[in-house]
Design an enzyme around this catalytic site. Structure first.
Site, short mmCIF file in Angstrom:
data_model
loop_
_atom_site.label_atom_id
_atom_site.label_comp_id
_atom_site.label_asym_id
_atom_site.label_seq_id
_atom_site.Cartn_x
_atom_site.Cartn_y
_atom_site.Cartn_z
N ASP A 108 74.33 148.15 -5.02
CA ASP A 108 75.41 148.13 -4.02
C ASP A 108 75.28 146.88 -3.15
O ASP A 108 74.27 146.69 -2.47
CB ASP A 108 75.29 149.41 -3.15
CG ASP A 108 76.48 149.60 -2.23
OD1 ASP A 108 77.12 148.60 -1.85
OD2 ASP A 108 76.76 150.76 -1.88
N SER A 149 81.68 155.83 1.40
CA SER A 149 81.58 154.56 2.14
C SER A 149 81.84 154.79 3.64
O SER A 149 81.07 155.50 4.28
CB SER A 149 82.55 153.56 1.50
OG SER A 149 82.35 152.27 1.99
N HIS A 209 79.06 149.56 -5.37
CA HIS A 209 79.60 150.32 -4.24
C HIS A 209 80.67 151.32 -4.69
O HIS A 209 80.99 152.25 -3.95
CB HIS A 209 80.17 149.34 -3.21
CG HIS A 209 80.39 149.97 -1.86
ND1 HIS A 209 79.35 150.39 -1.05
CD2 HIS A 209 81.52 150.26 -1.18
CE1 HIS A 209 79.85 150.91 0.07
NE2 HIS A 209 81.15 150.86 0.01
C1 MLT Z 1 81.61 150.80 6.79
O1 MLT Z 1 82.18 149.87 7.32
O2 MLT Z 1 81.65 151.97 7.19
C2 MLT Z 1 80.79 150.46 5.60
O3 MLT Z 1 80.25 149.22 5.77
C3 MLT Z 1 81.45 150.47 4.32
C4 MLT Z 1 82.86 149.96 4.30
O4 MLT Z 1 83.71 150.69 4.71
O5 MLT Z 1 83.12 148.84 3.84
#
Ligand code: MLT
Length: 208
Positions: free
Chosen positions: A160, A110, A191
């Site tokens: 996701d 992520s 996710h």
């Molecule tokens: C981010 O902010 O890098 C991505 O959207 C995923 C997350 O961290 O929620």
């Protein structure tokens, strides 16, 4: 040694030394709200005996640690991303010297996958390859980096709710255009990490 402080390297981190020869070290980059311990169990299962280096993101978003700032979900502060990418790359260069490590393969989840992408684009010399789990393309890069033949596994979730089909497809396409050796898998997942991520990532790592 299994450390949980900066050790003068600027990032709170954990380091797990290698216990087997010939395994590429893994750089573990957690998601929003995680910390340096989050991905250690995943790393131990992915490549048993490999050295693990796991920093904690320095940005505090309402108590949740991240690797760079965002203005909203999926809307990134690109100046901060550039700054934090160099800061993380400098940490890695120092950590490699202190711990005697070869270039690691980055395992990012992520937010951690998104900064791993930025490392590939801005400081590609610092990593030997990457597994990008639930990553998106943080922005359309103005030029392509020199990442010819760099091995990259992208593991995305078909359902996701955070990463759109378009942004993950563009991520894969952009890395392929830069000459990277990309494998792009879309799993029946959201996710969150699943057992299939572990299975595919382990299989891919055995070949690299
Ligand atoms: C981010 O902010 O890098 C991505 O959207 C995923 C997350 O961290 O929620």
């Amino acid at each position: 040694m299994n450390s949980a402080n900066t050790h003068g390297l600027g990032f709170v981190h954990r380091f797990v030394p290698a216990e087997a020869d010939g395994r590429t070290p893994l750089l573990l980059l957690h998601g929003t709200g995680g910390d340096e311990s989050d991905l250690i169990p995943f790393g131990l299962q992915l490549s048993p005996g490999a050295a693990l280096l796991s920093p904690r993101g320095k940005v505090n978003e309402g108590g949740a640690a991240r690797f760079f700032r965002r203005r909203a979900e999926g809307v990134f502060d690109t100046e901060d991303l550039a700054f934090r990418t160099n800061e993380l790359a400098d940490f890695m260069v120092q950590a490699q010297k202190v711990y005697g490590l070869a270039e690691p393969i980055a395992i990012g989840f992520s937010n951690g996958a998104n900064i791993a992408w930025s490392l590939l684009y801005n400081r590609p010399e610092t990593i030997a390859g990457a597994i990008l789990i639930r990553a998106m393309l943080p922005f359309e890069p103005p030029s392509l980096p020199d990442i010819k033949n760099v091995p990259i596994l992208i593991l995305s979730g078909a359902s996701d709710p955070i990463v759109s089909v378009e942004t993950r497809d563009r991520l894969a396409q952009s890395l392929k255009s830069a000459g990277a050796d990309v494998r792009y898998e879309v799993l029946p997942a959201g996710h969150q990490l699943t057992r299939q991520d572990l299975a595919l990532a382990s299989e891919w790592l055995r070949g690299h």
